[in-house]
Design a protein around this motif. Structure first.
Motif, mmCIF file in Angstrom:
data_model
loop_
_atom_site.group_PDB
_atom_site.id
_atom_site.type_symbol
_atom_site.label_atom_id
_atom_site.label_comp_id
_atom_site.label_asym_id
_atom_site.label_seq_id
_atom_site.Cartn_x
_atom_site.Cartn_y
_atom_site.Cartn_z
ATOM 1 N N GLY A 1 9.805 9.042 -11.805
ATOM 2 C CA GLY A 1 9.086 9.783 -10.779
ATOM 3 C C GLY A 1 9.105 9.087 -9.435
ATOM 4 N N LEU A 2 8.909 7.778 -9.437
ATOM 5 C CA LEU A 2 8.945 7.024 -8.181
ATOM 6 C C LEU A 2 10.330 7.116 -7.551
ATOM 7 C CD1 LEU A 2 7.656 5.018 -6.161
ATOM 8 C CD2 LEU A 2 8.497 3.180 -7.627
ATOM 9 N N GLN B 1 0.833 -1.206 0.000
ATOM 10 C CA GLN B 1 0.000 0.000 0.000
ATOM 11 C C GLN B 1 0.865 1.252 0.000
ATOM 12 O OE1 GLN B 1 -2.765 -0.268 3.279
ATOM 13 N NE2 GLN B 1 -3.471 -2.299 2.669
ATOM 14 N N GLU B 2 1.954 1.223 0.749
ATOM 15 C CA GLU B 2 2.847 2.382 0.806
ATOM 16 C C GLU B 2 3.542 2.603 -0.536
ATOM 17 O OE1 GLU B 2 4.150 2.142 5.493
ATOM 18 O OE2 GLU B 2 4.986 0.704 4.083
ATOM 19 N N ILE B 3 3.943 1.506 -1.180
ATOM 20 C CA ILE B 3 4.576 1.621 -2.493
ATOM 21 C C ILE B 3 3.589 2.185 -3.509
ATOM 22 C CG2 ILE B 3 5.571 0.323 -4.406
ATOM 23 C CD1 ILE B 3 6.711 -1.615 -2.264
ATOM 24 N N ALA B 4 2.347 1.692 -3.478
ATOM 25 C CA ALA B 4 1.333 2.179 -4.413
ATOM 26 C C ALA B 4 1.071 3.663 -4.211
ATOM 27 C CB ALA B 4 0.049 1.377 -4.248
ATOM 28 N N ARG B 5 1.018 4.089 -2.959
ATOM 29 C CA ARG B 5 0.778 5.504 -2.688
ATOM 30 C C ARG B 5 1.923 6.363 -3.218
ATOM 31 N NH1 ARG B 5 -0.484 5.022 2.452
ATOM 32 N NH2 ARG B 5 1.493 5.673 3.352
ATOM 33 N N LEU B 6 3.136 5.866 -3.033
ATOM 34 C CA LEU B 6 4.302 6.600 -3.517
ATOM 35 C C LEU B 6 4.367 6.593 -5.041
ATOM 36 C CD1 LEU B 6 6.699 8.113 -2.261
ATOM 37 C CD2 LEU B 6 8.023 6.008 -2.412
ATOM 38 N N LYS C 1 12.563 9.430 -7.920
ATOM 39 C CA LYS C 1 12.777 10.798 -7.434
ATOM 40 C C LYS C 1 12.038 11.038 -6.126
ATOM 41 C CE LYS C 1 12.328 15.636 -8.889
ATOM 42 N NZ LYS C 1 11.918 16.550 -10.011
ATOM 43 N N ARG C 2 10.777 10.591 -6.052
ATOM 44 C CA ARG C 2 10.003 10.799 -4.829
ATOM 45 C C ARG C 2 10.581 10.003 -3.663
ATOM 46 N NH1 ARG C 2 5.737 11.035 -8.647
ATOM 47 N NH2 ARG C 2 5.248 8.820 -8.482
ATOM 48 N N ALA C 3 11.006 8.777 -3.937
ATOM 49 C CA ALA C 3 11.604 7.966 -2.873
ATOM 50 C C ALA C 3 12.858 8.629 -2.325
ATOM 51 C CB ALA C 3 11.920 6.568 -3.407
ATOM 52 N N HIS C 4 13.725 9.088 -3.208
ATOM 53 C CA HIS C 4 14.966 9.728 -2.762
ATOM 54 C C HIS C 4 14.679 11.037 -2.027
ATOM 55 C CE1 HIS C 4 17.699 7.400 -5.791
ATOM 56 N NE2 HIS C 4 17.369 6.692 -4.727
ATOM 57 N N ALA C 5 13.661 11.768 -2.463
ATOM 58 C CA ALA C 5 13.309 13.010 -1.776
ATOM 59 C C ALA C 5 12.863 12.749 -0.342
ATOM 60 C CB ALA C 5 12.208 13.741 -2.544
ATOM 61 N N CYS D 1 13.156 1.633 2.913
ATOM 62 C CA CYS D 1 13.501 1.437 1.509
ATOM 63 C C CYS D 1 12.335 0.810 0.757
ATOM 64 C CB CYS D 1 14.737 0.547 1.376
ATOM 65 S SG CYS D 1 14.627 -1.016 2.271
ATOM 66 N N LEU D 2 12.392 0.965 -0.559
ATOM 67 C CA LEU D 2 11.473 0.275 -1.446
ATOM 68 C C LEU D 2 12.224 -0.882 -2.064
ATOM 69 C CD1 LEU D 2 10.659 3.445 -1.515
ATOM 70 C CD2 LEU D 2 9.318 2.798 -3.514
ATOM 71 N N GLN D 3 11.694 -2.069 -1.961
ATOM 72 C CA GLN D 3 12.286 -3.245 -2.600
ATOM 73 C C GLN D 3 11.256 -3.755 -3.588
ATOM 74 O OE1 GLN D 3 13.507 -5.501 0.875
ATOM 75 N NE2 GLN D 3 15.476 -4.454 0.860
ATOM 76 N N ILE D 4 11.513 -3.465 -4.857
ATOM 77 C CA ILE D 4 10.479 -3.588 -5.877
ATOM 78 C C ILE D 4 11.031 -4.231 -7.140
ATOM 79 C CG2 ILE D 4 9.131 -1.601 -5.072
ATOM 80 C CD1 ILE D 4 10.551 0.090 -7.188
#
Length: 250
Positions: free
Chosen positions: A197-198, A163-168, A200-204, A181-184
């Protein structure tokens, strides 16, 4: 930053110990595979977790023993006394999580909890081993991710839940998450998960992005060029070669 994520250069992670390395074929998630990856120089191992009917936590991917061992049955329905008799590829015993933590004290572990009954027993093993700073816990289940965070607290590094990954991924202004972290995968079915975009948003938000399961050298180079923070691979030999060629193998 979480101690788990402190590393000089991109994180190279041995998926199930490097399941498709020619020397490991048939020995995924075994001490043989884990030791092989460590000997190659890997500082990060990925493994999956299940709990037996009496709460013993094992490093194993499938919910059944059938595919990779000489035994049959659902792990959650069997006591450890039965699961301990199974042999991976007919030779290697199924390792306990506690064994893996003890055998490789300098190595960091990425732990994917595969079933609900494994959350509390895994938390207890991690706590007892004093391994909070050298594990990252992930799961496909958002509920399991939330539960392990409640059990082990904010020091624990966790992957973001689905759910958190989808929101991001889909929300222009995502709410921050407790995950480290995102493990995808780059692509899941028809959905492109990893996008500029994902990333960039994750790193931000201060989150690292680790991509699984990447076994082709061209893909490894391309993803590293895009700025991902880590790669999870079955081909531990090829990822090491790629990072050596880039002067990023540490």
């Amino acid at each position: 930053m979480y101690p788990y994520l402190v590393h000089d250069g991109p994180i190279a992670m041995a998926h199930r110990g490097g399941a498709l390395h020619p020397d490991n074929l048939g020995y995924e998630n075994s001490m043989h595979a884990f030791a092989h990856a460590v000997k190659l120089g890997y500082h990060y191992l990925e493994t999956d977790l299940h709990a037996t009917s009496d709460g013993v936590v094992v490093a194993f991917h499938d919910h059944r023993l059938d595919r990779v061992t000489d035994s049959t049955g659902v792990i959650a329905d069997l006591p450890w006394s039965e699961v301990s008799k199974a042999r991976i590829n007919g030779h290697e015993p199924i390792p306990l999580l506690a064994e893996v933590l003890d055998a490789f004290p300098e190595v960091k572990l990425n732990l994917d909890i595969k079933a609900d009954n494994g959350v509390l027993p895994a938390a207890e093993v991690i706590r007892a081993a004093g391994a909070l700073d050298r594990v990252c816990v992930s799961s496909f289940s958002q509920a399991r991710v939330r539960q392990i965070r409640r059990e082990l607290g904010p020091r624990l590094a966790t992957g973001l839940g689905q759910q958190e990954i989808a929101r991001l991924r889909f929300t222009p202004f995502p709410v921050n998450s407790a995950g480290a972290c995102l493990q995808i995968p780059e692509v899941y079915g028809r959905l492109r998960v990893l996008t500029p975009g994902l990333l960039k948003r994750a790193h931000a938000l201060g989150k690292q992005v680790h991509v699984w399961t990447v076994d082709d050298p061209a893909d490894m180079h391309r993803l590293l060029d895009q700025g991902v923070d880590g790669l999870i691979t079955d081909r531990t030999d090829l990822l090491r070669q790629v990072l050596q060629a880039r002067n990023q193998w540490t």
